[in-house]
Scaffold this motif. Sequence first.
Motif, PDB file in Angstrom:
ATOM      1  N   UNK A  82       9.148  -6.801  29.443  1.00 35.18           N
ATOM      2  CA  UNK A  82       8.589  -5.687  28.659  1.00 35.18           C
ATOM      3  C   UNK A  82       9.669  -4.658  28.344  1.00 35.18           C
ATOM      4  N   UNK A  83       9.745  -4.271  27.069  1.00 35.69           N
ATOM      5  CA  UNK A  83      10.648  -3.188  26.672  1.00 35.69           C
ATOM      6  C   UNK A  83       9.797  -2.040  26.162  1.00 35.69           C
ATOM      7  N   UNK A  84      10.025  -0.843  26.695  1.00 31.92           N
ATOM      8  CA  UNK A  84       9.259   0.341  26.280  1.00 31.92           C
ATOM      9  C   UNK A  84      10.243   1.443  25.898  1.00 31.92           C
ATOM     10  N   UNK A  85      10.086   1.967  24.693  1.00 30.60           N
ATOM     11  CA  UNK A  85      10.940   3.067  24.238  1.00 30.60           C
ATOM     12  C   UNK A  85      10.045   4.194  23.732  1.00 30.60           C
ATOM     13  N   UNK A  86      10.603   5.374  23.593  1.00 30.81           N
ATOM     14  CA  UNK A  86       9.841   6.457  22.955  1.00 30.81           C
ATOM     15  C   UNK A  86      10.794   7.259  22.086  1.00 30.81           C
ATOM     16  N   UNK A 116      11.638   2.826  13.799  1.00 33.12           N
ATOM     17  CA  UNK A 116      11.933   2.154  15.075  1.00 33.12           C
ATOM     18  C   UNK A 116      11.395   0.716  15.147  1.00 33.12           C
ATOM     19  N   UNK A 117      10.153   0.443  14.682  1.00 30.13           N
ATOM     20  CA  UNK A 117       9.680  -0.948  14.786  1.00 30.13           C
ATOM     21  C   UNK A 117      10.604  -1.934  14.091  1.00 30.13           C
ATOM     22  N   UNK A 118      11.113  -1.569  12.908  1.00 27.64           N
ATOM     23  CA  UNK A 118      12.021  -2.475  12.186  1.00 27.64           C
ATOM     24  C   UNK A 118      13.346  -2.632  12.926  1.00 27.64           C
ATOM     25  N   UNK A 169      13.069  -8.139  19.811  1.00 28.17           N
ATOM     26  CA  UNK A 169      11.846  -8.268  20.607  1.00 28.17           C
ATOM     27  C   UNK A 169      10.705  -8.818  19.753  1.00 28.17           C
ATOM     28  N   UNK A 170       9.660  -9.284  20.453  1.00 25.24           N
ATOM     29  CA  UNK A 170       8.439  -9.717  19.754  1.00 25.24           C
ATOM     30  C   UNK A 170       7.293  -8.771  20.133  1.00 25.24           C
ATOM     31  N   UNK A 171       6.148  -8.940  19.477  1.00 25.12           N
ATOM     32  CA  UNK A 171       4.933  -8.119  19.732  1.00 25.12           C
ATOM     33  C   UNK A 171       5.226  -6.618  19.647  1.00 25.12           C
ATOM     34  N   UNK A 172       6.014  -6.203  18.665  1.00 24.76           N
ATOM     35  CA  UNK A 172       6.366  -4.774  18.605  1.00 24.76           C
ATOM     36  C   UNK A 172       5.136  -3.957  18.178  1.00 24.76           C
ATOM     37  N   UNK A 222       5.241   5.986  21.445  1.00 26.44           N
ATOM     38  CA  UNK A 222       5.827   5.016  22.374  1.00 26.44           C
ATOM     39  C   UNK A 222       5.873   3.666  21.670  1.00 26.44           C
ATOM     40  N   UNK A 223       6.958   2.937  21.859  1.00 23.31           N
ATOM     41  CA  UNK A 223       7.097   1.593  21.287  1.00 23.31           C
ATOM     42  C   UNK A 223       7.020   0.587  22.417  1.00 23.31           C
ATOM     43  N   UNK A 224       6.161  -0.414  22.220  1.00 28.26           N
ATOM     44  CA  UNK A 224       5.942  -1.422  23.267  1.00 28.26           C
ATOM     45  C   UNK A 224       6.309  -2.781  22.698  1.00 28.26           C
ATOM     46  N   UNK A 225       7.093  -3.563  23.415  1.00 30.24           N
ATOM     47  CA  UNK A 225       7.402  -4.910  22.941  1.00 30.24           C
ATOM     48  C   UNK A 225       7.857  -5.808  24.095  1.00 30.24           C
TER      49      UNK A 225
END
Length: 278
Positions: free
Chosen positions: A140-144, A186-188, A194-197, A261-264
Amino acid sequence: MSRPDTTSHTILAESAYRDDRHLAARQSLYRWQQPSYDMPGLVLEHLPATHGVVLDVGCGNGKYLTRLRSQRPDLTVIGLDISAGIVANVGPPVVVADAARLPIADHCAVAVLAMHMLYHVEDVHAALEHAARVLAPGGTFIASTNARDDKKELDDLWAAAAADVLGVERGPRRLSLSSRFALDDAPDVLRPYFVDVRVLELPGTITVREPEPVIAHLASYRAWANAAGVPFDATLERARQLLDDMIDRDGAFRISCRGGILLCHTTEQRSAQSPVPG
Ligand SMILES: C[S@@+](CC[C@H](N)C(=O)[O-])C[C@H]1O[C@@H](n2cnc3c(N)ncnc32)[C@H](O)[C@@H]1O
């Protein structure tokens, strides 16, 4: 006027984040936000259920790491930060390291956090390659970060104060920290790694009835004062007067917040990530 170098290791480690004074001023402004979000709580909700290593990259004063360690004792939470000063009071294990050169073995972490920090990394892509490299398959990668129009009322306040100080119609823009890795794009930026962004948008409004928390927030950019294009202290003082007038007139000053928050995840197959030089 020099370039506002928001990625300079010297400025970050020896001035902006030499200790947590400026970061704490920015964090504390959110006390007046509605709705309020328990950011470490949201991260906890999205961590893997399994035990293992979690890396909190750019951990700062340990806002996330402290909660994770107390609520998930099954995880080994390692803090990493470019500034030795800011992690001085964060308990071990903590490593002084650059997000773009993580001194961590491949595939050993179940999760990596990069909370409000990627916009400070000169080579964001190197940081993302390293995050993907150290994560186990399916990790899991989590950014904000914040959107470009986050706290735009502060931009307007600063520009008006700067205009008055300089005696011009429109003052220079306030330095934007997060625009190098803005929520809008950020998603792009994350998708090649990563997947499932997914994006968890966290909109809100900060309402203050006295100027001090806002002035402390504006003052927290002092490390980049030389690049502001305007006398920093005089602009702060003028901003305080303008704010006093607005609060007298309207009863409050409101700031619109657009953070998120970005989750992927990394892919389940190990071969998908090519190793990068450490
Ligand atoms: C805005 S603070 C965020 C701290 C914490 N993650 C939080 O959200 O409360 C950014 C942090 O990233 C750290 N930082 C900046 N550039 C870095 C880099 N290249 N590698 C590691 N840490 C870095 C700074 O020293 C600072 O502690």
